[in-house]
Scaffold this motif. Structure first.
Motif, PDB file in Angstrom:
ATOM      1  N   ASP A 256       6.619  18.777  46.803  1.00  0.00           N
ATOM      2  CA  ASP A 256       6.157  19.278  48.093  1.00  0.00           C
ATOM      3  C   ASP A 256       6.017  20.794  48.027  1.00  0.00           C
ATOM      4  O   ASP A 256       6.955  21.508  47.661  1.00  0.00           O
TER       5      ASP A 256
ATOM      6  N   SER B  29       0.793   8.391  53.598  1.00  0.00           N
ATOM      7  CA  SER B  29       0.421   9.630  52.898  1.00  0.00           C
ATOM      8  C   SER B  29      -0.599  10.460  53.651  1.00  0.00           C
ATOM      9  O   SER B  29      -0.961  11.552  53.212  1.00  0.00           O
TER      10      SER B  29
ATOM     11  N   HIS C 165      -1.323  14.278  52.830  1.00  0.00           N
ATOM     12  CA  HIS C 165      -1.054  14.885  54.141  1.00  0.00           C
ATOM     13  C   HIS C 165      -2.087  15.949  54.531  1.00  0.00           C
ATOM     14  O   HIS C 165      -1.803  16.825  55.356  1.00  0.00           O
TER      15      HIS C 165
ATOM     16  N   VAL D 188       5.433  12.743  57.753  1.00  0.00           N
ATOM     17  CA  VAL D 188       5.820  14.110  57.395  1.00  0.00           C
ATOM     18  C   VAL D 188       6.731  14.675  58.479  1.00  0.00           C
ATOM     19  O   VAL D 188       6.792  14.171  59.600  1.00  0.00           O
ATOM     20  N   THR D 189       7.429  15.755  58.129  1.00  0.00           N
ATOM     21  CA  THR D 189       8.224  16.489  59.110  1.00  0.00           C
ATOM     22  C   THR D 189       7.567  17.809  59.477  1.00  0.00           C
ATOM     23  O   THR D 189       8.042  18.518  60.359  1.00  0.00           O
TER      24      THR D 189
ATOM     25  N   HIS E 190       2.500  20.490  54.927  1.00  0.00           N
ATOM     26  CA  HIS E 190       2.749  20.827  53.528  1.00  0.00           C
ATOM     27  C   HIS E 190       1.804  20.003  52.663  1.00  0.00           C
ATOM     28  O   HIS E 190       1.146  19.075  53.144  1.00  0.00           O
TER      29      HIS E 190
ATOM     30  N   HIS F 223       1.928  17.426  49.544  1.00  0.00           N
ATOM     31  CA  HIS F 223       2.658  16.598  48.586  1.00  0.00           C
ATOM     32  C   HIS F 223       1.721  16.397  47.404  1.00  0.00           C
ATOM     33  O   HIS F 223       0.663  15.766  47.529  1.00  0.00           O
TER      34      HIS F 223
ATOM     35  N   LYS G 164      -0.568  17.867  58.259  1.00  0.00           N
ATOM     36  CA  LYS G 164       0.689  17.148  58.502  1.00  0.00           C
ATOM     37  C   LYS G 164       0.399  15.720  58.943  1.00  0.00           C
ATOM     38  O   LYS G 164       1.023  15.186  59.853  1.00  0.00           O
TER      39      LYS G 164
END
Length: 331
Positions: free
Chosen positions: A195, A221, A239, A266-267, A270, A272, A262
């Motif tokens: 990440d 994803s 993402h 996801v939080t 970013h 991945h 995002k």
């Protein structure tokens, strides 16, 4: 956490090399040899095997996995990986190829050290729908799975790139490959990517030349791009908030693929970045260190073979961490 600098030129690692005796008359440059990168590996690492001095496609195994070779700049190479479940210790590497002067095949064998990976544990909080997906999205999840399988089912062939790999964007690494993830207090999965931090709208670049084989909005994803680089090697980009490519596009290293987002499970925003080799998810940081185009010095050079000569001393630079190797050639 370390930074992921954009487009560095990876330095060559010192792999271990297995030099075969018995072909002195052909000259040192023609002696069959076997190189493995990295010289010491972790579970989850991609592995590059290079064979020189054989007269045709070799065959072989690494840790019991069949190696699939392709031609590469006067040599033969194969890409494989160590599964994250791989036990620590030594694994066997065995290769056999046609003799340059006909006759019995060249046989090369050695071992590779596998060390503790040190995978961290990580706690994450996400929306409940990503822990127990509702019935309404199960069809999409099945379709996503089928789309990934189709993207990874590309015909095997030579490498599509001419440079070593580079970072897909420059920013802070927020989660490494392999961390064991608990979502909302329950262990759910292991993290099979790297990440890289970013804000929504930041650019994402191709880590190397290749062909786009999937762009898709997926449940977990999010907006996803997959690139095939040849040799059974793929990179994935999850993402995203926007695509700038489509399936079938031929892309170059550093070409913009789209934007950080995002989307999916996801939080926060970013990238991945994932690497799949020979059907296994592997660590992208190790991929960045592999030298596909150099002529690396041997890390170990011990052999016994048809010439009856004594085994050579380890090459300069072998140093600490060298592993034993044996090889044989039937004249």
């Amino acid at each position: 956490m370390p930074l992921a600098p954009f487009l560095p030129r990876p330095s060559s690692l010192l792999p271990f090399t297995l030099l075969a005796l018995g072909l002195v008359a052909l000259g040192a440059e023609a002696q069959p040899s076997l190189s493995v990168q990295p010289g010491t590996a972790k579970p989850g690492d991609p592995i590059l095997v290079t064979v020189r001095g054989v007269d045709g496609a070799p065959s072989g195994t690494l840790a019991g996995r069949t190696l699939h070779f392709f031609e590469a700049s006067g040599a033969w190479q194969a890409l494989t990986g160590l599964p994250v479940e791989q036990a620590v210790g030594r694994v066997d590497v065995k290769v056999e190829g046609p003799h340059p002067r006909a006759g019995e095949p060249v046989k090369l064998a050695g071992t590779l050290d596998v060390v503790e990976p040190g995978f961290p544990d990580r706690q994450l909080q996400v929306a409940g729908k990503y822990i127990k997906p509702p019935e309404s999205v199960k069809a999409q999840i099945a379709e996503d799975k089928a789309a990934f399988a189709a993207a990874f089912a590309q015909p095997f062939g030579p490498l599509r790139f001419e440079r070593n790999f580079a970072w897909p964007r420059q920013d802070r690494i927020t989660a490494p490959f392999g961390d064991r993830r608990s979502f909302n207090g329950k262990l759910q999965s292991q993290h099979f990517g790297t990440d890289i931090d970013g804000n929504t709208g930041d650019p994402i670049y191709a880590a190397n030349d290749g062909e786009v084989v999937m762009t898709r909005e997926c449940y977990a994803s999010g907006n996803t791009v997959i690139i095939s680089h040849g040799g059974g090697l793929f990179t994935t980009y999850f993402h995203m908030s926007h695509f700038d490519v489509k399936p079938g596009d031929k892309v170059k290293q550093g070409q913009k693929l789209g934007l950080v987002g995002k989307t999916g499970r996801v939080t926060g925003p970013h990238l991945h970045w994932g690497v799949k080799v020979d059907g296994l998810w592997t660590d992208g940081l190790t991929l960045l260190k592999l030298d596909f185009f150099g002529n690396p010095e041997p890390r170990v050079a011990t052999a016994s073979g048809g010439s009856g000569q004594p085994a050579p001393a380890p090459e300069a630079g072998a140093g600490k961490g060298a592993v034993p190797a044996t090889s044989s050639v039937t004249p």
